[in-house]
Design an enzyme around this catalytic site. Structure first.
Site, PDB file in Angstrom:
ATOM      1  N   TYR A  52      41.674  81.543 -36.989  1.00 30.58           N
ATOM      2  CA  TYR A  52      41.929  80.185 -36.522  1.00 30.58           C
ATOM      3  C   TYR A  52      40.604  79.471 -36.253  1.00 30.58           C
ATOM      4  CZ  TYR A  52      46.877  81.366 -35.828  1.00 30.58           C
ATOM      5  OH  TYR A  52      48.190  81.732 -36.013  1.00 30.58           O
ATOM      6  N   SER A 151      53.220  90.335 -37.811  1.00 29.21           N
ATOM      7  CA  SER A 151      53.610  88.957 -38.048  1.00 29.21           C
ATOM      8  C   SER A 151      54.071  88.835 -39.490  1.00 29.21           C
ATOM      9  CB  SER A 151      52.415  88.023 -37.790  1.00 29.21           C
ATOM     10  OG  SER A 151      52.756  86.670 -37.996  1.00 29.21           O
ATOM     11  N   ASN A 152      55.189  88.144 -39.678  1.00 30.68           N
ATOM     12  CA  ASN A 152      55.709  87.880 -41.027  1.00 30.68           C
ATOM     13  C   ASN A 152      56.043  89.150 -41.803  1.00 30.68           C
ATOM     14  OD1 ASN A 152      55.166  84.919 -40.831  1.00 30.68           O
ATOM     15  ND2 ASN A 152      53.047  85.614 -40.781  1.00 30.68           N
ATOM     16  N   TRP A 220      57.236  80.931 -34.938  1.00 30.81           N
ATOM     17  CA  TRP A 220      56.152  79.986 -35.179  1.00 30.81           C
ATOM     18  C   TRP A 220      56.655  78.788 -35.983  1.00 30.81           C
ATOM     19  CZ3 TRP A 220      54.246  79.071 -40.205  1.00 30.81           C
ATOM     20  CH2 TRP A 220      54.491  80.045 -41.174  1.00 30.81           C
ATOM     21  N   SER A 221      55.903  77.677 -35.890  1.00 29.19           N
ATOM     22  CA  SER A 221      56.317  76.389 -36.477  1.00 29.19           C
ATOM     23  C   SER A 221      57.732  76.007 -36.031  1.00 29.19           C
ATOM     24  CB  SER A 221      56.230  76.425 -38.004  1.00 29.19           C
ATOM     25  OG  SER A 221      54.904  76.247 -38.435  1.00 29.19           O
ATOM     26  N   GLY A 226      59.047  71.310 -42.901  1.00 25.82           N
ATOM     27  CA  GLY A 226      58.743  72.126 -44.072  1.00 25.82           C
ATOM     28  C   GLY A 226      57.512  72.964 -43.796  1.00 25.82           C
TER      29      GLY A 226
END
Length: 311
Positions: A52, A151-152, A220-221, A226
């Site tokens: 980040y 994550s993911n 997240w988001s 989108g």
């Protein structure tokens, strides 16, 4: 602010998290105001990643520089960071060497002696679970990392890691909002051939898998329409959704962003909402959705208004 003990740890965590991926160009005063607004609302959990910022570890360093935490202030915070993405190549790296190097960089940037939770960022197709386990063992035994997660990751990718990793994998950070909800909607349209949302993606069943294995989902988001295309809140392309959100916001006397937060926190999986905003006003507003008691009818009305099929 609703809190819970993060399964697999002794960490008492709020169900809203302050994500700090966009603070690189903020002033010290702006960062302090953002974090203090979160603290005033009960958000004692911050989320970082080594990538980040414009440079490696930049947002971690800006946070530490701006806050200049005392030992007691540090103890009052849960600091989470992530590693594994290498922007300039090789792009994804879960090797033993990279994990250790990244953690050392994060510890230095954050000016702390330990990371509370370390997540492996987007999956590395070349992962060797024994290397990950070796790195986790060293970091944990040295007291540099208290807990670990991913994550993911899909269920199968987590199972592959769990075959070697001895520590509990306590979190999986996944994209989720009322407009981007395949981890939820897929289960509502099982065996409905004509519906896109019935298609099994990413191995399927990740939300239920995490619930079965005491892995906290971190969304997240949570307000993105989108993939980094802007929020659905106030977006005319989501007129019906915003009509329902505004109606509920008036009913509960909260800002619209609190309803979008509450749609996630209402789910019995006891998920955390990871905020990405740098607006103190939006942080304070989102926090009001932490324990908002949406009814089943209200929850499903939001899902349907977002365009998902509710049979």
């Amino acid at each position: 602010m609703k809190t819970f003990t993060l399964p697999g740890t002794d960490i008492v965590a709020p169900n809203v998290v302050l994500g700090l991926m966009r603070i690189a160009e903020k002033t010290d005063d702006e960062i302090r105001t953002l974090v203090q607004t979160g603290l005033d609302a009960g958000i004692t959990f911050v989320d970082h990643a080594d990538i980040y910022g414009r440079e490696l570890h930049e947002c971690e360093a800006r946070f530490a520089q701006a806050l200049d935490l005392t030992p007691s202030q540090r103890d009052a915070l849960t600091i989470q960071t992530k590693c594994g993405i290498v922007r300039e190549g090789p792009y994804f790296d879960f090797s033993y060497e990279h994990i250790l190097e990244s953690v050392e960089g994060s510890l230095q940037a954050l000016r702390t002696d330990r990371i509370d939770i370390l997540l492996l960022h987007r999956p590395d197709a070349l992962v060797q679970p024994d290397e990950v386990a070796r790195a986790f063992d060293e970091l944990h035994s040295a007291g540099k990392v208290r807990a670990f997660g991913v994550s993911n990751h899909t269920p199968a990718q987590i199972e592959l890691l769990r075959r070697s990793v001895r520590q509990p994998l306590v979190a999986n950070q996944l994209r989720l909002s009322v407009t981007h909800a395949p981890i939820i909607t897929q289960g509502l349209a099982g065996n409905m051939l004509a519906e896109d949302q019935s298609i099994t993606r990413d191995g399927g069943g990740i939300l239920d898998y995490c619930r079965l294995h005491d892995i906290t989902v971190q969304a997240w988001s949570p307000f993105q329409a989108g993939f980094f295309t802007g929020t659905f809140l106030g977006n005319p392309q989501y007129a019906e959704l915003n009509r329902v959100i505004d109606e509920l916001a008036a009913r509960y006397d909260v800002p619209a962003i609190a309803i979008a937060t509450a749609w996630i926190t209402r789910h019995p999986a006891q998920m955390q909402v990871v905020l990405g905003t740098t607006s103190p006003e939006r942080v304070a507003g989102a926090a009001q959705g932490s324990d908002l008691p949406l009814t089943r009818a209200e929850w499903y009305a939001l899902l349907r208004a977002a365009g998902h099929i509710v049979p």
